[in-house]
Structure formats: structure tokens, C-alpha cells
Design a protein around this motif. Sequence first.
Motif: not given
Length: 54
Positions: A2-8, A38-40
Motif C-alpha cells: 500500500k505504501k508503494y502505490r504512488r510509486y507504482a 493487475l498490480w492492484e
Amino acid sequence: MKKYRRYAIVILLTVAAVITPSSDPFTLMAVFIPIYMLWEMSAWLVKADDVPEE
């Protein structure tokens, strides 16, 4: 994850922009949305399987 969502999102938008054949935003979003979904789903599966074993 969850904390890497912005970067993703930034990385996936960049990947979608590189592989998109034209420069219009509709095509960019048409490529980005399936990749992001797909990432989610993978983030959801990792979360569901994040049970420590004994």
C-alpha cells in the motif's frame, strides 16, 4: 504494498506511455488501466496471503 502505490502509479504510467503507439490520453489510459488493475490484484493477493506460518 500500500505504501508503494504512488510509486507504482508513476512507474506504470511511464511504462504505459512508452508502449503506447500514439500520444493521446485515451490510448494511454486504455493501456494503463489494465496494467494498474493487475498490480492492484497482485497487491490484494499478497495481502491475503500475508499470514505468518508456524
